[in-house]
Design a protein around this motif. Structure first.
Motif, short mmCIF file in Angstrom:
data_model
loop_
_atom_site.label_atom_id
_atom_site.label_comp_id
_atom_site.label_asym_id
_atom_site.label_seq_id
_atom_site.Cartn_x
_atom_site.Cartn_y
_atom_site.Cartn_z
N GLU A 333 -32.48 147.89 33.26
CA GLU A 333 -31.47 146.99 33.83
C GLU A 333 -30.30 147.79 34.38
OE1 GLU A 333 -29.10 142.87 33.01
OE2 GLU A 333 -31.24 143.16 32.80
N PHE A 334 -29.87 148.81 33.66
CA PHE A 334 -28.83 149.70 34.18
C PHE A 334 -29.27 150.30 35.51
CE2 PHE A 334 -27.31 153.97 34.90
CZ PHE A 334 -25.94 153.87 34.74
N ALA A 335 -30.51 150.80 35.55
CA ALA A 335 -31.01 151.44 36.77
C ALA A 335 -31.03 150.48 37.93
CB ALA A 335 -32.40 152.02 36.52
N LEU A 336 -31.43 149.24 37.69
CA LEU A 336 -31.47 148.26 38.77
C LEU A 336 -30.05 147.91 39.22
CD1 LEU A 336 -33.05 146.46 40.62
CD2 LEU A 336 -33.31 144.80 38.76
N GLY A 337 -29.16 147.74 38.27
CA GLY A 337 -27.77 147.49 38.62
C GLY A 337 -27.15 148.65 39.39
N LEU A 338 -27.53 149.87 39.02
CA LEU A 338 -27.02 151.05 39.70
C LEU A 338 -27.55 151.11 41.13
CD1 LEU A 338 -25.42 153.75 39.36
CD2 LEU A 338 -27.62 154.81 38.84
N ALA A 339 -28.84 150.86 41.30
CA ALA A 339 -29.42 150.88 42.65
C ALA A 339 -28.70 149.89 43.55
CB ALA A 339 -30.91 150.55 42.58
N GLN A 340 -28.42 148.72 43.02
CA GLN A 340 -27.75 147.70 43.82
C GLN A 340 -26.32 148.14 44.16
OE1 GLN A 340 -27.15 143.81 41.95
NE2 GLN A 340 -27.91 142.85 43.82
N ALA A 341 -25.62 148.73 43.18
CA ALA A 341 -24.24 149.13 43.41
C ALA A 341 -24.14 150.33 44.35
CB ALA A 341 -23.57 149.45 42.07
N LEU A 342 -25.10 151.25 44.27
CA LEU A 342 -25.09 152.41 45.17
C LEU A 342 -25.46 152.02 46.59
CD1 LEU A 342 -26.78 155.11 42.91
CD2 LEU A 342 -24.38 155.05 43.61
N ASN A 343 -26.34 151.02 46.73
CA ASN A 343 -26.73 150.49 48.03
C ASN A 343 -27.22 151.59 48.98
OD1 ASN A 343 -27.18 148.39 49.85
ND2 ASN A 343 -25.15 148.62 50.80
N GLY A 344 -28.07 152.48 48.44
CA GLY A 344 -28.66 153.51 49.28
C GLY A 344 -27.78 154.69 49.57
N LEU A 345 -26.76 154.94 48.75
CA LEU A 345 -25.84 156.05 48.98
C LEU A 345 -26.64 157.36 49.10
CD1 LEU A 345 -22.86 156.90 49.20
CD2 LEU A 345 -22.87 157.23 46.72
N GLU A 346 -26.40 158.07 50.16
CA GLU A 346 -27.20 159.26 50.49
C GLU A 346 -27.06 160.35 49.43
OE1 GLU A 346 -27.63 162.54 54.12
OE2 GLU A 346 -26.18 160.88 54.25
N GLY A 347 -28.19 160.96 49.09
CA GLY A 347 -28.18 162.12 48.21
C GLY A 347 -27.92 161.84 46.76
N VAL A 348 -28.10 160.57 46.32
CA VAL A 348 -27.82 160.22 44.93
C VAL A 348 -29.12 159.73 44.27
CG1 VAL A 348 -26.45 158.81 43.36
CG2 VAL A 348 -25.45 159.61 45.50
N PHE A 349 -29.47 160.36 43.17
CA PHE A 349 -30.66 160.03 42.40
C PHE A 349 -30.25 159.82 40.95
CE2 PHE A 349 -31.61 162.69 45.97
CZ PHE A 349 -32.80 162.22 46.50
N ALA A 350 -31.03 159.03 40.22
CA ALA A 350 -30.62 158.76 38.84
C ALA A 350 -31.83 158.48 37.95
CB ALA A 350 -29.66 157.57 38.80
N LEU A 351 -31.61 158.69 36.66
CA LEU A 351 -32.57 158.33 35.63
C LEU A 351 -31.80 157.73 34.47
CD1 LEU A 351 -35.31 158.33 34.14
CD2 LEU A 351 -34.81 160.68 33.42
N ALA A 352 -32.23 156.56 34.02
CA ALA A 352 -31.71 155.95 32.80
C ALA A 352 -32.89 155.71 31.88
CB ALA A 352 -30.99 154.64 33.11
N ALA A 353 -32.80 156.21 30.66
CA ALA A 353 -33.95 156.13 29.76
C ALA A 353 -33.50 156.15 28.31
CB ALA A 353 -34.92 157.28 30.02
#
Length: 422
Positions: A333-353
Motif C-alpha cells: 500500500e505504501f508503494a502504491l501510494g508512493l507511485a501515485q504521489a511521485l507521478n512518474g518522477l524521472e529517475g526515482v525507484f523504490a522498494l517497500a518490503a
C-alpha cells in the motif's frame, strides 16, 4: 554510481538489512553463561524457530524446550521442539502452544535457566484467551484491530490485557527461575514491552488504557471481553512484581541495525544516504506522500542530499481498510501510494518490503516502484487511484510483475523502505 540496475540495487539493500538481523549473527554475543541446573528454552515469533536452531549451535550444554512460529516459518532443530500456528489472526494451535509454554516454565527451578526467544508476531502466536473468553472472541478482536488503523503500540497494549500469557505473564509463571529474554525487535523504539506484547516483560499500562484504545477506534470487543476488561484480573504484572527479580531482557537485533547495514551497502555502491530513522509510523499512503515530497526536493534542488542517493526508512505504518475484498499489506500500500504521489518522477525507484518476507497475509514481502509504474499500469487498463481506494495493492503490483517475493526470511525487524534517485 554503480552500473547495477536500480531493482538489483534496491534488492541488495533489502538483503543487507535482513542479513544483519539473522539470529545466528545476533545471538552469539548475547548469551549468558550456562546455569548449575537445566536450561529451558521457550519462544514465540516469526524468528523463533531460526533463533532456536542458532541457539542449538551456540549453546555449550544440553537444551530442551519449545518455540512457536508462524506457519511456514519453521527451521530444523535437534532438541528444541518447533510448533507452528496462525498469524496475524490466532488459531487453536497457538492457544495450545501458549498453554504448553506456561506449563514448561512452571517446571523450572531456582538453579535452572530459562532462555526466552522472542520476536515480532508473538502476539498472535501466543493468543491465550483469559478465563471465560472464547478464542473466537479474541480472533474477532484481532481482526478489528488490524482493520482499524491502530498502530502496533496501541494494538499490543490491548492484546496484552486480553491474554493469559502476554504482558509479562509468561515470566510470572516461573517466579523463582532466572530468565534471559533475547529479543528481535519489530517495533518503533525497541520497547521490550511491546515486542510480541511482552510475554516476559513487566507492563506499565493498565486495562483502562486498553479500554480507551478500543473506544477511540469504535471497537466493541463483545460482552465476554468487556466483562474481562472491567475486572482487575485484566491488569498485567507491573515492574515491582517479585517474579521479575533475576530476569534479564536483551534486544539482540533491531530495525536501526538493519538500516545501518543497508546504509553501509549503499555507501559501498557509491550512493549518498539520507536516513529517516527506524520509527516511521502513520497511515501507509500518507507516509508515502511525505517520502515522495522528500524525493521531489532531492530531484529538483539537490536538497537535503544530491543524487545519486538513497532514502532509507523503517518503522511500521498502518492501513485503515476502506473496502472489502482488497489484497495487500502495508508495504504494498505504501508503494502504491508512493507511485501515485511521485507521478512518474524521472529517475526515482523504490522498494517497500517487510523484513520477515510476508507483507500482511500475502505471499510477497513488498513491491517495487519505477518511474514507469503508472504509465505501464494505464497501458493494461489499471488505475492506481482505484486500486488504492479499495486497498488492492497486491493485485496492482502483481499485474505489473513488480511484487517482491522472497519467502519467509525467518527474522523480523519490521518494515524496510528504500527510495533510489539516480
Amino acid at each position: 554510481m554503480t552500473a547495477i540496475s536500480p531493482r538489483d540495487i534496491l534488492r541488495s539493500l533489502f538483503d543487507a538489512a535482513v542479513a544483519a538481523a539473522q539470529p545466528a549473527q545476533a545471538l552469539a554475543a548475547a548469551l549468558p553463561p550456562p546455569p548449575k541446573g537445566r536450561t529451558f528454552v521457550v519462544g514465540a515469533g516469526k524468528a523463533a524457530a531460526e533463533m532456536a536452531a542458532a541457539l542449538e549451535n551456540l549453546w555449550p550444554g544440553p537444551l530442551a524446550g519449545l518455540v512457536v512460529t508462524r506457519y511456514g516459518h519453521g527451521a530444523a532443530t535437534r532438541s528444541i521442539e518447533v510448533l507452528e500456528a496462525a498469524h496475524p489472526v490466532p488459531d487453536a494451535a497457538g492457544q495450545a502452544a501458549a498453554q504448553r509454554l506456561l506449563a514448561l516454565v512452571g517446571e523450572a527451578g531456582p538453579d535452572d535457566l530459562i532462555l526466552a526467544l522472542i520476536s515480532g508476531g508473538g502476539s498472535a502466536l501466543l493468543a491465550l484467551p483469559p478465563p471465560g473468553v472464547p478464542l473466537a472472541d479474541i480472533q474477532t478482536l484481532y481482526r478489528l484491530l488490524l482493520a482499524s488503523g491502530a498502530d502496533i503500540a496501541q494494538m499490543n497494549r490491548v492484546r496484552k490485557h486480553v491474554s493469559g500469557i502476554l504482558g509479562g505473564r509468561l515470566a510470572v509463571a516461573a517466579p523463582k527461575t532466572p530468565m534471559v529474554s533475547l529479543l528481535i525487535s519489530d517495533v518503533p523504539g525497541d520497547d521490550p514491552g511491546l515486542i510480541a506484547s511482552g510475554p516476559t516483560v513487566p507492563d506499565v499500562s493498565d486495562r483502562a488504557e486498553a479500554q480507551a484504545i478500543l473506544a477511540s477506534y469504535g471497537i466493541d470487543p463483545g460482552p465476554a471481553l468487556r466483562a474481562w476488561l472491567a475486572s482487575p484480573l485484566a491488569d498485567t504484572p507491573a515492574p515491582d512484581h517479585p517474579a521479575f527479580a533475576g530476569k534479564q531482557v536483551r534486544v539482540i537485533a533491531s530495525p536501526q541495525q538493519s538500516l545501518a547495514a543497508a546504509a553501509a551497502r549503499a555507501a559501498a555502491l557509491g550512493l549518498a544516504v539520507l536516513p529517516l530513522g527506524d520509527s516511521i509510523e502513520g497511515e501507509a499512503r500518507e507516509v508515502a506522500k511525505v517520502h515522495a515530497g522528500i524525493a521531489r526536493s532531492i530531484r529538483q534542488y539537490g536538497l537535503p542530499v544530491k543524487p545519486p542517493c538513497v532514502i532509507l526508512s523503517g518503522g511500521e505504518t498502518t492501513v485503515t481498510l476502506r473496502a472489502k475484498g482488497g489484497r495487500g499489506g502495508r508495504n504494498a500500500e505504501f508503494a502504491l501510494g508512493l507511485a501515485q504521489a511521485l507521478n512518474g518522477l524521472e529517475g526515482v525507484f523504490a522498494l517497500a518490503a517487510d523484513t520477515d518476507g510476508i507483507d500482511g497475509t500475502e505471499d510477497n514481502a513488498g513491491a517495487f516502484v519505477t518511474p514507469e509504474t503508472l504509465t505501464r499500469a494505464q497501458t493494461v487498463g489499471l488505475s492506481a487511484a482505484d486500486f488504492l481506494a479499495r486497498n488492492d495493492s497486491y493485485r496492482f503490483f502483481e499485474a505489473l510483475g513488480d511484487l517482491l517475493v522472497t519467502g519467509p526470511t525467518r527474522t523480523n525487524v519490521n518494515d524496510f523502505r528504500a527510495i533510489l534517485l539516480e
